[in-house]
Design an enzyme around this catalytic site. Structure first.
Site, PDB file in Angstrom:
ATOM      1  N   GLY A 233       3.176  15.116  89.517  1.00 20.63           N
ATOM      2  CA  GLY A 233       3.486  14.213  90.621  1.00 20.63           C
ATOM      3  C   GLY A 233       2.310  14.070  91.569  1.00 20.63           C
ATOM      4  O   GLY A 233       1.909  12.954  91.929  1.00 20.63           O
TER       5      GLY A 233
ATOM      6  N   GLY B   4       6.006  19.143  85.782  1.00 18.71           N
ATOM      7  CA  GLY B   4       6.665  20.256  85.099  1.00 18.71           C
ATOM      8  C   GLY B   4       7.189  19.837  83.741  1.00 18.71           C
ATOM      9  O   GLY B   4       7.064  20.560  82.751  1.00 18.71           O
TER      10      GLY B   4
HETATM   11  P1  ADP Z   1       1.150  18.425  90.338  1.00 19.90           P
HETATM   12  O1  ADP Z   1       2.241  17.856  91.215  1.00 19.90           O
HETATM   13  O2  ADP Z   1       0.112  17.427  89.985  1.00 19.90           O
HETATM   14  O3  ADP Z   1       1.708  19.148  89.162  1.00 19.90           O
HETATM   15  P2  ADP Z   1       0.975  20.765  92.022  1.00 19.90           P
HETATM   16  O4  ADP Z   1       2.257  20.391  92.644  1.00 19.90           O
HETATM   17  O5  ADP Z   1       0.929  22.002  91.211  1.00 19.90           O
HETATM   18  O6  ADP Z   1       0.370  19.523  91.190  1.00 19.90           O
HETATM   19  O7  ADP Z   1      -0.152  20.970  93.117  1.00 19.90           O
HETATM   20  C1  ADP Z   1      -0.535  19.964  94.021  1.00 19.90           C
HETATM   21  C2  ADP Z   1      -0.966  20.578  95.313  1.00 19.90           C
HETATM   22  O8  ADP Z   1      -1.937  21.569  95.097  1.00 19.90           O
HETATM   23  C3  ADP Z   1      -1.604  19.606  96.277  1.00 19.90           C
HETATM   24  O9  ADP Z   1      -0.718  19.404  97.352  1.00 19.90           O
HETATM   25  C4  ADP Z   1      -2.896  20.280  96.702  1.00 19.90           C
HETATM   26  O10 ADP Z   1      -3.115  20.223  98.100  1.00 19.90           O
HETATM   27  C5  ADP Z   1      -2.667  21.714  96.273  1.00 19.90           C
HETATM   28  N1  ADP Z   1      -3.887  22.473  96.030  1.00 19.90           N
HETATM   29  C6  ADP Z   1      -4.904  22.155  95.220  1.00 19.90           C
HETATM   30  N2  ADP Z   1      -5.883  23.072  95.285  1.00 19.90           N
HETATM   31  C7  ADP Z   1      -5.480  24.016  96.159  1.00 19.90           C
HETATM   32  C8  ADP Z   1      -6.058  25.219  96.673  1.00 19.90           C
HETATM   33  N3  ADP Z   1      -7.250  25.622  96.285  1.00 19.90           N
HETATM   34  N4  ADP Z   1      -5.336  25.932  97.565  1.00 19.90           N
HETATM   35  C9  ADP Z   1      -4.131  25.497  97.963  1.00 19.90           C
HETATM   36  N5  ADP Z   1      -3.529  24.378  97.521  1.00 19.90           N
HETATM   37  C10 ADP Z   1      -4.203  23.642  96.640  1.00 19.90           C
HETATM   38 MG    MG Z   2       3.484  18.747  92.715  1.00 23.25          MG
END
Ligand code: ADP
Ligand code: MG
Length: 400
Positions: A357, A381
């Site tokens: 997302g 996920g």
């Molecule tokens: P996705 O939704 O693409 O699967 P996630 O929900 O796992 O991704 O992670 C997205 C979040 O991760 C973003 O809000 C971003 O700010 C955070 N993020 C990325 N790198 C870091 C970091 N080094 N420390 C803390 N948060 C991080």
């Molecule tokens: Mg996310």
């Protein structure tokens, strides 16, 4: 899996389980990708004279109404995209839902309020979930599953409800599954996987399966610090999943044995404070080597050397799967890592799949043309669990 073409929908109440879990800033939708992604399915049903009852979750309310997580803004946006009025029920299975659905004419659309305002939606108790699914079933004649972002959840509207009504998969789910299936079959090589983001423990599992499939795995985002720590480096106050260190060490060992290339950041941007994402006030991060993070600082993005390294590792890729931003991209001082990876995907000739997302939202918010990517998945996920080789409850229910 049946498709909507297999259903006779004219004049019928069709329950569409969508994933309208969009990022919100107050009541403003900051990225409407998920709404746009399911709109074609709804439009098709409208055209065929169905009475469309759309339902979704938004965020993680605690089984009771919470105005912060209302789907009302999504009803407005869906209406704009469809070019027609979308009625909004202020509850999910109560009076408002009943009267709103009863008032639908052929070819009209209603959106119910957040499914997770009801404890039954996410309950671990089968009977409680089933009871809620039965209430939902009373609102419709047919079921269309098209909330790809939620198919990995054993939730009432995803898993139980399809068993109570004649059902089919919507076009979005059919597309998503088609693309992910390709990644599990013969892929153009090198197959490069980029993993980042914040949900570290959710994402480690996929590496197990990818070690058998990928040629290169690049790690960024919050995930990177558990890897750096496992390699014996100080990570300060960075995001860390201490209990996963043995798992990570096992992955690194297996990668070495099987010849999968594991690539970790060589430099990172650090700060003593998490940036203010509202004001976006300058964060003035410091650049340090990945093995020299000060004890009182946290890593918030990959550094310029890492950006270059990752771009080089992506340049000759035949296939790329990317899940998870490289840093806290919501703040301009920490968006460059994510931008660099997105650009590297576009610069390569690879078949590129972006899942997650936040990753999908990041690509659009940072100004990239989403159509330039091979596929942008609406499910983080869900796509990871698919690639892990797990059975997804929402897909299994649609098969049945
Ligand atoms: P996705 O939704 O693409 O699967 P996630 O929900 O796992 O991704 O992670 C997205 C979040 O991760 C973003 O809000 C971003 O700010 C955070 N993020 C990325 N790198 C870091 C970091 N080094 N420390 C803390 N948060 C991080
Ligand atoms: Mg996310």
């Amino acid at each position: 899996m049946k498709t909507i073409e297999d259903l006779d929908v004219a004049g019928k109440r069709v329950f569409v389980r969508a994933d309208l879990n969009v990022p919100l800033d107050g009541t403003t939708i900051t990225d409407d990708g998920r709404i746009r992604a399911v709109a074609p399915t709804i439009a098709k049903l409208v055209e065929r004279g169905a009475r469309v009852v759309v339902a979704s979750h938004l965020g993680r309310p605690k089984g009771a109404p919470d105005p912060k997580f209302s789907l009302a803004p999504a009803a407005v946006r869906l209406g704009e995209i469809l070019g027609k009025n979308v009625a909004f029920a202020t509850d999910t299975v109560g009076e408002s839902a009943e009267s709103t659905v009863a008032a639908l004419d052929d070819g009209e659309v209603a959106l119910l309020e957040n499914l997770r305002f009801n404890a039954g939606e996410t309950s671990k108790d089968d009977a409680e979930r089933k009871a809620f699914a039965e209430q939902l079933a009373a609102l419709a004649d047919l079921y269309v599953g098209d909330g790809f972002g939620a198919v990995h959840r054993k939730h009432a509207s995803v898993y139980d409800l399809p068993g109570l009504l004649p059902h089919a998969a919507g076009d979005l789910i059919a597309t998503e599954v088609g693309v992910l299936k390709k990644l599990t079959e013969e892929v153009a090589r090198p197959y490069v996987v980029v993993l980042g983001g914040a949900k570290v423990s959710d994402k480690l599992g996929v590496i197990d399966n990818l070690l058998k499939k990928a040629d290169r795995i690049l790690i960024g985002g919050g995930m990177a610090y558990t890897f750096l720590k496992a390699k014996g480096h100080e990570v300060g106050i960075s995001l860390l999943q201490e209990d996963q260190i043995p798992v990570v060490l096992d992955y690194l060992k297996r990668a070495e044995e099987t010849g999968v290339e594991f690539v970790l950041p060589v430099d990172v941007l650090v700060s003593a404070e998490f940036p203010d994402l509202k004001t976006k006030a300058p964060a003035n991060p410091e650049l340090v080597a990945a093995d020299a993070i000060p004890a009182d600082q946290e890593g918030l993005d990959i550094g310029p050397k890492t950006r270059e390294l990752y771009a080089a590792k992506l340049a000759d890729a035949g296939t790329v799967f990317w899940n998870g931003p490289m840093g806290v991209f919501e703040h301009p001082d920490y968006a460059n890592g994510t931008k660099a990876v997105a650009q590297a995907l576009l610069d390569s000739d690879a078949f590129t799949v972006v899942g997650g997302g936040d990753s999908a939202a990041a690509v659009r918010i940072l100004g990239f043309d989403e159509n330039a990517f091979g596929h942008i998945s609406t499910g983080g996920g869900a796509s990871l669990e698919y690639l892990e080789g797990k059975t997804l409850p929402g897909l299994a229910a649609l098969e049945g």
